[in-house]
Design a protein around this motif. Sequence first.
Motif, short mmCIF file in Angstrom:
data_model
loop_
_atom_site.label_atom_id
_atom_site.label_comp_id
_atom_site.label_asym_id
_atom_site.label_seq_id
_atom_site.Cartn_x
_atom_site.Cartn_y
_atom_site.Cartn_z
N MET A 75 -39.48 -8.50 33.88
CA MET A 75 -39.87 -9.64 34.72
C MET A 75 -39.41 -9.46 36.17
SD MET A 75 -41.37 -12.63 34.26
CE MET A 75 -40.42 -13.96 35.00
N TYR A 76 -40.32 -9.72 37.09
CA TYR A 76 -39.94 -9.66 38.51
C TYR A 76 -39.01 -10.82 38.84
CZ TYR A 76 -40.41 -10.64 43.49
OH TYR A 76 -40.15 -10.93 44.81
N ASP A 77 -37.88 -10.50 39.43
CA ASP A 77 -36.95 -11.53 39.88
C ASP A 77 -36.31 -11.03 41.17
OD1 ASP A 77 -34.95 -13.28 40.42
OD2 ASP A 77 -34.04 -13.22 38.42
N ILE A 78 -36.60 -11.70 42.25
CA ILE A 78 -36.14 -11.19 43.56
C ILE A 78 -34.62 -11.06 43.59
CG2 ILE A 78 -36.08 -13.47 44.67
CD1 ILE A 78 -37.16 -11.99 47.22
N ASN A 79 -33.91 -11.90 42.83
CA ASN A 79 -32.45 -11.84 42.86
C ASN A 79 -31.90 -10.57 42.23
OD1 ASN A 79 -31.75 -14.26 44.22
ND2 ASN A 79 -32.69 -15.31 42.47
N ASN A 80 -32.67 -10.01 41.27
CA ASN A 80 -32.25 -8.74 40.68
C ASN A 80 -32.55 -7.57 41.60
OD1 ASN A 80 -31.56 -10.11 38.41
ND2 ASN A 80 -33.48 -9.67 37.31
N LEU A 81 -33.51 -7.76 42.50
CA LEU A 81 -33.93 -6.65 43.36
C LEU A 81 -33.09 -6.53 44.62
CD1 LEU A 81 -37.81 -6.99 43.25
CD2 LEU A 81 -36.46 -5.15 42.26
N LEU A 82 -32.69 -7.68 45.15
CA LEU A 82 -32.00 -7.69 46.44
C LEU A 82 -30.69 -6.92 46.41
CD1 LEU A 82 -32.09 -11.32 47.85
CD2 LEU A 82 -32.71 -9.21 49.02
N ARG A 83 -30.38 -6.23 47.49
CA ARG A 83 -29.06 -5.61 47.60
C ARG A 83 -28.02 -6.71 47.70
NH1 ARG A 83 -29.31 -1.84 52.68
NH2 ARG A 83 -27.13 -1.48 52.16
N LYS A 84 -26.86 -6.46 47.10
CA LYS A 84 -25.83 -7.51 47.06
C LYS A 84 -25.40 -7.93 48.48
CE LYS A 84 -21.79 -6.96 44.97
NZ LYS A 84 -21.32 -5.92 44.21
N ASN A 85 -25.23 -6.93 49.35
CA ASN A 85 -24.78 -7.26 50.71
C ASN A 85 -25.81 -8.11 51.45
OD1 ASN A 85 -26.40 -4.89 50.66
ND2 ASN A 85 -25.88 -4.50 52.79
N ILE A 86 -27.09 -7.95 51.08
CA ILE A 86 -28.14 -8.73 51.75
C ILE A 86 -28.19 -10.15 51.16
CG2 ILE A 86 -30.64 -8.86 52.21
CD1 ILE A 86 -29.16 -6.53 53.64
N LYS A 87 -27.99 -10.23 49.87
CA LYS A 87 -27.98 -11.54 49.21
C LYS A 87 -26.92 -12.43 49.86
CE LYS A 87 -28.46 -11.03 44.71
NZ LYS A 87 -28.13 -10.93 43.28
N ASN A 88 -25.77 -11.83 50.16
CA ASN A 88 -24.65 -12.61 50.70
C ASN A 88 -24.59 -12.61 52.22
OD1 ASN A 88 -23.91 -13.00 48.03
ND2 ASN A 88 -22.70 -11.11 48.00
N LEU A 89 -25.63 -12.08 52.84
CA LEU A 89 -25.59 -11.89 54.30
C LEU A 89 -25.74 -13.21 55.07
CD1 LEU A 89 -25.90 -9.48 56.52
CD2 LEU A 89 -28.30 -10.06 56.42
N THR A 90 -24.89 -13.39 56.06
CA THR A 90 -25.12 -14.48 57.02
C THR A 90 -25.86 -13.86 58.19
OG1 THR A 90 -23.00 -15.39 56.40
CG2 THR A 90 -24.00 -16.24 58.43
N PRO A 91 -27.13 -14.25 58.39
CA PRO A 91 -27.89 -13.58 59.45
C PRO A 91 -27.39 -13.97 60.83
CG PRO A 91 -29.19 -15.33 58.47
CD PRO A 91 -27.90 -15.28 57.70
N TYR A 92 -27.69 -13.15 61.80
CA TYR A 92 -27.35 -13.46 63.19
C TYR A 92 -28.09 -14.73 63.59
CZ TYR A 92 -27.04 -13.27 68.20
OH TYR A 92 -26.80 -13.59 69.52
N SER A 93 -27.36 -15.62 64.23
CA SER A 93 -27.99 -16.86 64.65
C SER A 93 -27.55 -17.18 66.07
CB SER A 93 -27.57 -17.96 63.68
OG SER A 93 -27.83 -19.21 64.24
N SER A 94 -28.51 -17.40 66.97
CA SER A 94 -28.14 -17.77 68.33
C SER A 94 -27.99 -19.28 68.39
CB SER A 94 -29.22 -17.31 69.31
OG SER A 94 -30.33 -18.18 69.24
#
Length: 348
Positions: free
Chosen positions: A1-20
Amino acid sequence: MYDINNLLRKNIKNLTPYSSARDEYTGEASVFLDANENAFGSPLDTAYNRYPDPMQYKVKIRLSEIKGVPARNIFVGNGSDEAIDILFRSFCNPGVDNVIICPPTYGMYQVSANINDLEARKVLLTEEYQLNLEGIAEAIDERTKLIFICSPNNPTGNSLNRDDIETLLANFNGIIVIDEAYINFSRQKTFIQELTEYANLVVMQTLSKAWGLAGLRVGMAFASEEIIEVMNKVKPPYNVNEASQQLALEALNNVQQVNGWIKETLDERDKLVLTLKELPFVTDIYPSDANFILVKTTDAKGIYNFLVQHGIIIRDRSKVELCEGCLRITIGTPQENKILLSTLQQYK
Ligand code: PMP
């Protein structure tokens, strides 16, 4: 089964993106002292002293109208090459995960995989330049995150069988990326309308080909909101510059001119094929759904060098898998195609 949470890299899942600070502020403001820009202006007329819209909102609204998908399903990148790289960096753990590519195909998938320290498993197209579904099924393992499909395919020019692509979409647990850089020249329908059907689908397109804006570097990816959110998190904050956003918007309002060029390109392609076929050193011309043709010859290198000596540059693809003896020729203006043909007629 496709599940985006299984595919994502862990560091990306927990990433706080840059925000201005400006991203966070939703009200009306007239004094911007948050981004260390030059408040006095720029040496140019336009307000280039300000950072561009990180989400390219106006461009996406226009694309949304043209493509019939909501803006939240659209990613805009610094060329679609950026989208390729961002997909790798979002979903594939360097040194661990793998992706599948189907050569002969666009070279950047392999290069981008190499840069990201990822194994690109090659499953060659068939002799008819179609997908080898059995080969792909064998190549997939639990670490396969992405499959790249280019349709119409570069450098072969043909579109890939739609049923084959749908079979992959329905059965693969990872993400299928369909690169439609040449879709405007194709008789095939885009896969964009299938986004509601397949959560694991990413469709890439670009303004570099039919739209005539290769110099602006604007490419798009269309996908589920979840995938687009991830790509937006990973991309550099101001990945599409202000000049490109403004000019892309202006160009996107000129669909008619582009449609005229597409028609002319296809007419020229047909004419070029007919004349090339008559040349003694041309042994085959593959059916094209794009703005280029793959031509099989008896002496690819000799012809390539001869054309270079006459100031004409084409692409020698004769060293590429399944393309022995082949040259890839972009369809030019009627004048350019005439020069090409008259030069080729002098080749012995
Ligand atoms: N995909 C394919 C199949 C291409 O041929 C190209 C350019 N040659 C690209 C993507 C890259 O497009 P862009 O200019 O948007 O980076």
